[in-house]
Design a protein around this motif. Structure first.
Motif, PDB file in Angstrom:
ATOM      1  N   TYR A 215     -59.458 -58.859 -24.378  1.00 51.10           N
ATOM      2  CA  TYR A 215     -59.987 -57.571 -23.922  1.00 51.10           C
ATOM      3  C   TYR A 215     -61.399 -57.617 -23.362  1.00 51.10           C
ATOM      4  O   TYR A 215     -61.819 -56.709 -22.680  1.00 51.10           O
ATOM      5  CB  TYR A 215     -59.937 -56.546 -25.061  1.00 51.10           C
ATOM      6  N   GLN A 216     -62.170 -58.642 -23.733  1.00 49.73           N
ATOM      7  CA  GLN A 216     -63.553 -58.630 -23.269  1.00 49.73           C
ATOM      8  C   GLN A 216     -63.777 -59.572 -22.086  1.00 49.73           C
ATOM      9  O   GLN A 216     -64.907 -59.843 -21.707  1.00 49.73           O
ATOM     10  CB  GLN A 216     -64.502 -59.018 -24.405  1.00 49.73           C
TER      11      GLN A 216
ATOM     12  N   ALA B  60     -54.606 -55.171  -7.939  1.00 51.04           N
ATOM     13  CA  ALA B  60     -54.130 -54.795  -9.283  1.00 51.04           C
ATOM     14  C   ALA B  60     -53.938 -56.008 -10.200  1.00 51.04           C
ATOM     15  O   ALA B  60     -53.676 -55.857 -11.382  1.00 51.04           O
ATOM     16  CB  ALA B  60     -52.812 -54.042  -9.168  1.00 51.04           C
TER      17      ALA B  60
ATOM     18  N   TRP C 178     -55.197 -59.594 -11.996  1.00 54.27           N
ATOM     19  CA  TRP C 178     -56.362 -60.354 -12.453  1.00 54.27           C
ATOM     20  C   TRP C 178     -55.872 -61.657 -13.065  1.00 54.27           C
ATOM     21  O   TRP C 178     -54.900 -61.661 -13.814  1.00 54.27           O
ATOM     22  CB  TRP C 178     -57.127 -59.571 -13.523  1.00 54.27           C
TER      23      TRP C 178
ATOM     24  N   HIS D 194     -59.310 -63.131 -16.055  1.00 51.54           N
ATOM     25  CA  HIS D 194     -60.352 -62.104 -16.008  1.00 51.54           C
ATOM     26  C   HIS D 194     -61.042 -61.940 -14.649  1.00 51.54           C
ATOM     27  O   HIS D 194     -62.047 -61.250 -14.563  1.00 51.54           O
ATOM     28  CB  HIS D 194     -61.423 -62.338 -17.098  1.00 51.54           C
TER      29      HIS D 194
ATOM     30  N   ARG E 184     -60.509 -60.713 -10.634  1.00 48.16           N
ATOM     31  CA  ARG E 184     -59.566 -60.051  -9.728  1.00 48.16           C
ATOM     32  C   ARG E 184     -59.106 -61.058  -8.672  1.00 48.16           C
ATOM     33  O   ARG E 184     -59.901 -61.833  -8.142  1.00 48.16           O
ATOM     34  CB  ARG E 184     -60.246 -58.857  -9.072  1.00 48.16           C
TER      35      ARG E 184
ATOM     36  N   ARG F  29     -53.246 -60.437 -15.738  1.00 52.21           N
ATOM     37  CA  ARG F  29     -53.202 -59.014 -16.095  1.00 52.21           C
ATOM     38  C   ARG F  29     -52.800 -58.218 -14.867  1.00 52.21           C
ATOM     39  O   ARG F  29     -53.312 -58.455 -13.761  1.00 52.21           O
ATOM     40  CB  ARG F  29     -54.582 -58.569 -16.595  1.00 52.21           C
TER      41      ARG F  29
ATOM     42  N   GLY G  71     -52.672 -54.307 -13.599  1.00 52.90           N
ATOM     43  CA  GLY G  71     -53.118 -52.969 -14.002  1.00 52.90           C
ATOM     44  C   GLY G  71     -54.079 -53.088 -15.165  1.00 52.90           C
ATOM     45  O   GLY G  71     -54.718 -54.122 -15.355  1.00 52.90           O
ATOM     46  N   LYS G  72     -54.131 -52.043 -15.986  1.00 51.29           N
ATOM     47  CA  LYS G  72     -55.134 -52.036 -17.052  1.00 51.29           C
ATOM     48  C   LYS G  72     -54.722 -52.804 -18.294  1.00 51.29           C
ATOM     49  O   LYS G  72     -55.537 -53.435 -18.945  1.00 51.29           O
ATOM     50  CB  LYS G  72     -55.413 -50.581 -17.468  1.00 51.29           C
ATOM     51  N   ARG G  73     -53.435 -52.722 -18.643  1.00 51.68           N
ATOM     52  CA  ARG G  73     -53.054 -53.188 -19.980  1.00 51.68           C
ATOM     53  C   ARG G  73     -51.938 -54.220 -20.030  1.00 51.68           C
ATOM     54  O   ARG G  73     -51.607 -54.700 -21.100  1.00 51.68           O
ATOM     55  CB  ARG G  73     -52.586 -51.992 -20.820  1.00 51.68           C
ATOM     56  N   ASN G  74     -51.335 -54.520 -18.866  1.00 56.70           N
ATOM     57  CA  ASN G  74     -50.175 -55.418 -18.941  1.00 56.70           C
ATOM     58  C   ASN G  74     -50.599 -56.882 -18.819  1.00 56.70           C
ATOM     59  O   ASN G  74     -50.909 -57.358 -17.736  1.00 56.70           O
ATOM     60  CB  ASN G  74     -49.161 -55.077 -17.848  1.00 56.70           C
ATOM     61  N   TYR G  75     -50.592 -57.539 -19.956  1.00 58.30           N
ATOM     62  CA  TYR G  75     -51.002 -58.942 -19.994  1.00 58.30           C
ATOM     63  C   TYR G  75     -49.792 -59.863 -20.014  1.00 58.30           C
ATOM     64  O   TYR G  75     -48.755 -59.535 -20.609  1.00 58.30           O
ATOM     65  CB  TYR G  75     -51.827 -59.204 -21.255  1.00 58.30           C
TER      66      TYR G  75
END
Ligand SMILES: N[C@@H](Cc1ccc(O)cc1)C(=O)O
Length: 506
Positions: free
Chosen positions: A403-404, A462, A464, A467, A469, A492, A494-498
């Protein structure tokens, strides 16, 4: 001589223990007497081997234990709900606790291969007693799990095989011992002597009983009317399924456990969830009838989330206390994500921070709510208790990696941590072929829709990788940049799909 009839005036009565145990405890008691005359050393050594608890009680007698205010402090933290007998928590119990080290027990039925966060409060309750110098017994219900506690259940459990109970007992014992050890290592300031902890399995005392003797000796002290009146029985009798004799007898076993622990370890206090009140009452009544001893039950509140779900059971995903089921990272994240409204209460319930410190943390949180300092403290304290310092470091490493945006943390992760992270993010193993591009990779793992839409998603930014882009779909993957030194790629969308890719053939 048979057992005295129920309700007769109290006097010293024969112990209700299977013959082998009677012999053992009598031996231990007479050895205790011998201790004062003959060679104290030798006898105490033998006594300790036969009966460690008795020996410990001697050792702790008169030591500086902090009994004062324990119940008060547990109450302030919200850890206590009811006591049985009612009002005992105001009167007899504080006196008992002040009179010297007591022995407190709580039971856990190994009906699953791990305890869950719902059980954590009971362990924490025991640990508070331990910190105040009292001795703690954690009883694994190897026998009672075969019977199945109807308390709080709307239907009968499926029968568990002896093998699975054995395996469950094994892993639960490990987690209880781990949590007790972590408490001692990280949450005990050394200013007071800790009480002892003993983990027992109630199978060990039922295997000495034969069923006819048990019913004839213990069974006659239980009154049908009282047993039928228990909430756990009443609610089940009204259901269409009804209740089996097996389940109906559960309270007898838990009551007898308490009796046994009272006889052998001098245990006078049992902790349990609110649904255990009936079982605690059965124990109290049974012991009172058979030996005239006064014992107590304390219940802990059922912890619910701010929307009223049982804690840790949201969306059917239980939060467990064994690493192979819930990793330190997942446990940490679970507490980190608790709603603001729950955090203060959880800091009091699930951590050992002094209340003044909880107040201070909440003050900081109110000043800068965005930093979520209280959530972080809660998550860190609980993770350290359950998984130790190492576990907390791992949780932080995984959090940073996932997440970081820390590539370094990602590169440092151990295989175990990677596996644990894969539980949250899908894991793919791909063969690295020459000229593999960003878009090939995304398509191979179905991270983007097929056709031009997926292509557009990449070119519009969209996607990454590790980490950074990556908005050039035709870009060929570059080792070190797109593929880390440990052969991994974190993708990744979008925001949350890993997605985690392990490259083969490097
Ligand atoms: N009945 C308890 C577990 C337990 C088992 C044996 C005992 O002696 C005490 C408690 C529960 O289901 O939570």
């Amino acid at each position: 001589m048979g057992m005295p009839a129920a309700g007769k005036p109290r006097r010293r009565r024969r112990r209700l223990l299977p013959s082998r145990l009677v012999t053992l405890s009598n031996m231990a008691a007479s050895m205790a007497r011998t201790c004062s005359y003959v060679s104290r050393r030798i006898s105490c050594f033998l006594l300790k081997r036969l009966h460690p608890r008795l020996a410990l009680r001697h050792r702790f007698h008169g030591s500086a234990v902090a009994h004062n205010g324990l119940l008060l402090s547990l109450n302030k933290r919200g850890i206590l709900k009811d006591s049985f007998p009612e009002n005992a928590a105001q009167d007899q119990l504080p006196r008992l606790l002040q009179s010297g080290s007591q022995t407190v027990y709580c039971g856990f039925d190994p009906t699953a291969d791990s305890l869950h966060v719902g059980n954590l409060l009971a362990l924490i309750g025991l640990l508070h007693f331990r910190s105040a110098g009292h001795h703690v017994l954690a009883v694994l219900g190897g026998a009672t799990a075969q019977i199945g506690d109807p308390s709080g259940k709307t239907s009968e459990r499926e029968r568990l095989s002896a093998d699975s109970i054995e395996a469950n007992t094994h892993s639960i014992r490990e987690s209880i011992q781990r949590i007790f050890t972590n408490h001692e290592l990280y949450f005990h300031d050394g200013s007071r002597e800790l009480g002892t902890v003993t983990v027992l399995n109630n199978r060990s005392w039922y295997k000495d009983w034969d069923v006819v003797a048990f019913l004839s000796e213990a069974g006659r002290h239980f009154r049908m009317g009282t047993m039928l009146s228990r909430h756990s029985v009443q609610s089940r009798l009204k259901s269409a399924e009804g209740m089996s004799l097996t389940e109906f007898t559960y309270q007898v076993f838990q009551a007898y456990d308490f009796y046994h622990l009272n006889q052998i370890y001098g245990c006078k206090i049992q902790l349990g969830g609110t649904d255990q009140l009936g079982n605690l009452m059965s124990g109290h009544e049974f012991i009172h009838k058979v030996s005239g001893e006064e014992v107590y039950g304390l219940t802990l509140p059922l912890v619910t989330s701010s929307v009223g779900d049982k804690l840790g059971k949201t969306a059917g995903n239980a939060v467990w206390l064994n690493r192979d089921k819930t990793s330190p990272f997942e446990l940490y994240q679970f507490f980190l994500r608790q709603p603001d409204a729950s955090v203060e209460g959880y800091l009091k319930l699930f951590t050992f921070l002094p209340l003044a410190e909880v107040e201070r943390v909440m003050e900081q949180q109110r000043e800068e709510p965005g930093k979520r300092l209280a959530h972080k403290r809660l998550a860190a304290e609980v993770t350290k208790l359950v998984y130790g310092k190492e576990g907390l470091e791992s949780a932080k490493r995984c959090t940073n990696a996932l997440y970081q945006g820390s590539v370094q943390a990602l590169e440092q992760m151990s295989d175990e941590e990677l596996q644990e992270l894969f539980r949250e993010a899908p894991f793919h193993e791909l063969l690295l072929e020459a000229g593999t591009t960003v878009i090939d990779t995304c398509r191979k793992i179905s991270a983007i829709p097929e056709g031009p839409k997926g292509y557009r998603m990449v070119s519009e930014g969209a996607v990454w990788i590790n980490h950074s882009r990556t908005d050039k779909p035709e870009q060929v993957l570059i080792p070190k940049l797109h593929i880390l030194s440990n052969g991994l790629t974190l993708l990744r969308v979008g925001k949350r799909n890993y997605y985690i890719i392990k490259w083969l053939g490097l």
